[in-house]
Design an enzyme around this catalytic site. Sequence first.
Site, PDB file in Angstrom:
ATOM      1  CE  LYS A  13      -2.131  -0.997   3.930  1.00 34.93           C
ATOM      2  NZ  LYS A  13      -1.657  -2.321   4.346  1.00 34.93           N
ATOM      3  NE  ARG A  88      -4.660  -1.318   9.421  1.00 38.48           N
ATOM      4  CZ  ARG A  88      -3.715  -0.683   8.785  1.00 38.48           C
ATOM      5  NH1 ARG A  88      -3.955   0.396   8.131  1.00 38.48           N
ATOM      6  NH2 ARG A  88      -2.494  -1.142   8.766  1.00 38.48           N
ATOM      7  NE  ARG A 127       7.259  -3.135   5.996  1.00 37.75           N
ATOM      8  CZ  ARG A 127       5.948  -2.975   6.027  1.00 37.75           C
ATOM      9  NH1 ARG A 127       5.311  -2.507   4.956  1.00 37.75           N
ATOM     10  NH2 ARG A 127       5.261  -3.304   7.092  1.00 37.75           N
ATOM     11  NE  ARG A 163       5.969  -0.835  10.231  1.00 40.56           N
ATOM     12  CZ  ARG A 163       4.853  -0.859   9.501  1.00 40.56           C
ATOM     13  NH1 ARG A 163       4.811  -0.204   8.345  1.00 40.56           N
ATOM     14  NH2 ARG A 163       3.799  -1.524   9.910  1.00 40.56           N
ATOM     15  NE  ARG A 174       1.586  -5.455  11.060  1.00 37.12           N
ATOM     16  CZ  ARG A 174       2.772  -5.295  10.471  1.00 37.12           C
ATOM     17  NH1 ARG A 174       3.841  -5.906  10.947  1.00 37.12           N
ATOM     18  NH2 ARG A 174       2.893  -4.534   9.426  1.00 37.12           N
TER      19      ARG A 174
HETATM   20  P1  ATP Z   1       1.849  -1.896   5.650  1.00 33.73           P
HETATM   21  O1  ATP Z   1       2.732  -3.023   6.007  1.00 33.73           O
HETATM   22  O2  ATP Z   1       1.301  -2.003   4.258  1.00 33.73           O
HETATM   23  O3  ATP Z   1       2.454  -0.572   5.952  1.00 33.73           O
HETATM   24  P2  ATP Z   1       0.464  -2.293   8.084  1.00 33.73           P
HETATM   25  O4  ATP Z   1      -0.972  -2.470   8.392  1.00 33.73           O
HETATM   26  O5  ATP Z   1       1.300  -3.384   8.558  1.00 33.73           O
HETATM   27  O6  ATP Z   1       0.549  -2.057   6.552  1.00 33.73           O
HETATM   28  P3  ATP Z   1       0.724   0.432   8.795  1.00 33.73           P
HETATM   29  O7  ATP Z   1      -0.339   0.785   7.842  1.00 33.73           O
HETATM   30  O8  ATP Z   1       1.982   1.165   8.775  1.00 33.73           O
HETATM   31  O9  ATP Z   1       1.146  -1.069   8.701  1.00 33.73           O
HETATM   32  O10 ATP Z   1       0.076   0.473  10.262  1.00 33.73           O
HETATM   33  C1  ATP Z   1       0.849   0.116  11.390  1.00 33.73           C
HETATM   34  C2  ATP Z   1      -0.031   0.018  12.618  1.00 33.73           C
HETATM   35  O11 ATP Z   1      -0.705   1.279  12.849  1.00 33.73           O
HETATM   36  C3  ATP Z   1      -1.179  -0.994  12.545  1.00 33.73           C
HETATM   37  O12 ATP Z   1      -0.762  -2.294  12.841  1.00 33.73           O
HETATM   38  C4  ATP Z   1      -2.117  -0.417  13.617  1.00 33.73           C
HETATM   39  O13 ATP Z   1      -1.646  -0.673  14.915  1.00 33.73           O
HETATM   40  C5  ATP Z   1      -2.002   1.067  13.377  1.00 33.73           C
HETATM   41  N1  ATP Z   1      -3.013   1.554  12.408  1.00 33.73           N
HETATM   42  C6  ATP Z   1      -2.772   2.024  11.156  1.00 33.73           C
HETATM   43  N2  ATP Z   1      -3.918   2.401  10.551  1.00 33.73           N
HETATM   44  C7  ATP Z   1      -4.913   2.162  11.430  1.00 33.73           C
HETATM   45  C8  ATP Z   1      -6.316   2.352  11.403  1.00 33.73           C
HETATM   46  N3  ATP Z   1      -6.941   2.843  10.334  1.00 33.73           N
HETATM   47  N4  ATP Z   1      -7.037   1.993  12.494  1.00 33.73           N
HETATM   48  C9  ATP Z   1      -6.430   1.492  13.581  1.00 33.73           C
HETATM   49  N5  ATP Z   1      -5.105   1.291  13.677  1.00 33.73           N
HETATM   50  C10 ATP Z   1      -4.340   1.621  12.623  1.00 33.73           C
HETATM   51 MG    MG Z   2       1.985   1.172   5.357  1.00 29.26          MG
END
Ligand code: ATP
Ligand code: MG
Length: 221
Positions: A13, A88, A127, A163, A174
């Site tokens: 994303k 989300r 990553r 991370r 997740r």
């Molecule tokens: P990606 O790996 O594609 O970046 P991801 O879901 O692992 O996706 P991030 O989008 O960076 O990682 O989000 C990291 C964390 O931030 C999530 O695991 C959650 O704890 C929090 N978070 C992000 N967006 C939301 C949301 N819309 N609602 C609640 N928590 C969120």
């Molecule tokens: Mg992200």
Amino acid sequence: MIIIMLGAPGAGKGTIGKRLAVQLGITHLSSGDVFRALTKDNTKLGEEIKECINGGKLIPDKLAMQIFEDKIVKYNLEKGIILDGYPRTLMQAKHLDKLFKNMELKVDIAMNIDVEDQLIIDRIVNRRICSNSRCGEIYNLKYGKIPKVDGICDKCGENLIQRADDNEITVRDRLKIYDENTRPLLKYYNKRGVLWNVHSAEDTSIDDIVHQTMIHIEDMD
Ligand code: ATP
Ligand code: MG
């Protein structure tokens, strides 16, 4: 053009969203980046958010909705925005629809990047991200964008870091949370006729996905 990015953690994303934002000349807003920035403040709120993120849990809806509403109303959305990682949950999606309705806007595209779980896990543990929050470039030690010099950002020269939530155990949690909370959004946006689904396999190039999506956007006009 208002685009929201759906897809499991590590689906791409951020990488794809940033590329589309450049091509379309609009802002890319990553929820993960917004929440991670808040953890840098030494506040109770920052601590609460940090605990959720590092444990692979979602930030509670009420909090996430409040933070995002405050953020979104500050942008000039005339040209559009790419929301990466928000909404989300169904509650967040309904709240966002209401917010946009008040602004006489709507979601134009809900883009879902569909990736198999095993590939996601392999990508996430490999990553690395730039430690400079103003840069935030995303790399992968195995797929796609491999850093030219080990551990160093090609773009700004700062160190690359992993991370805290990018480990196999947290990723599995997740993925489960994604299935339970976020996957239902595919149906929600499909019903509204705005779902754009792309499949991303091991050999699918990011260029290809970006290109296909730009064609899809042009066809919509
Ligand atoms: P990606 O790996 O594609 O970046 P991801 O879901 O692992 O996706 P991030 O989008 O960076 O990682 O989000 C990291 C964390 O931030 C999530 O695991 C959650 O704890 C929090 N978070 C992000 N967006 C939301 C949301 N819309 N609602 C609640 N928590 C969120
Ligand atoms: Mg992200």
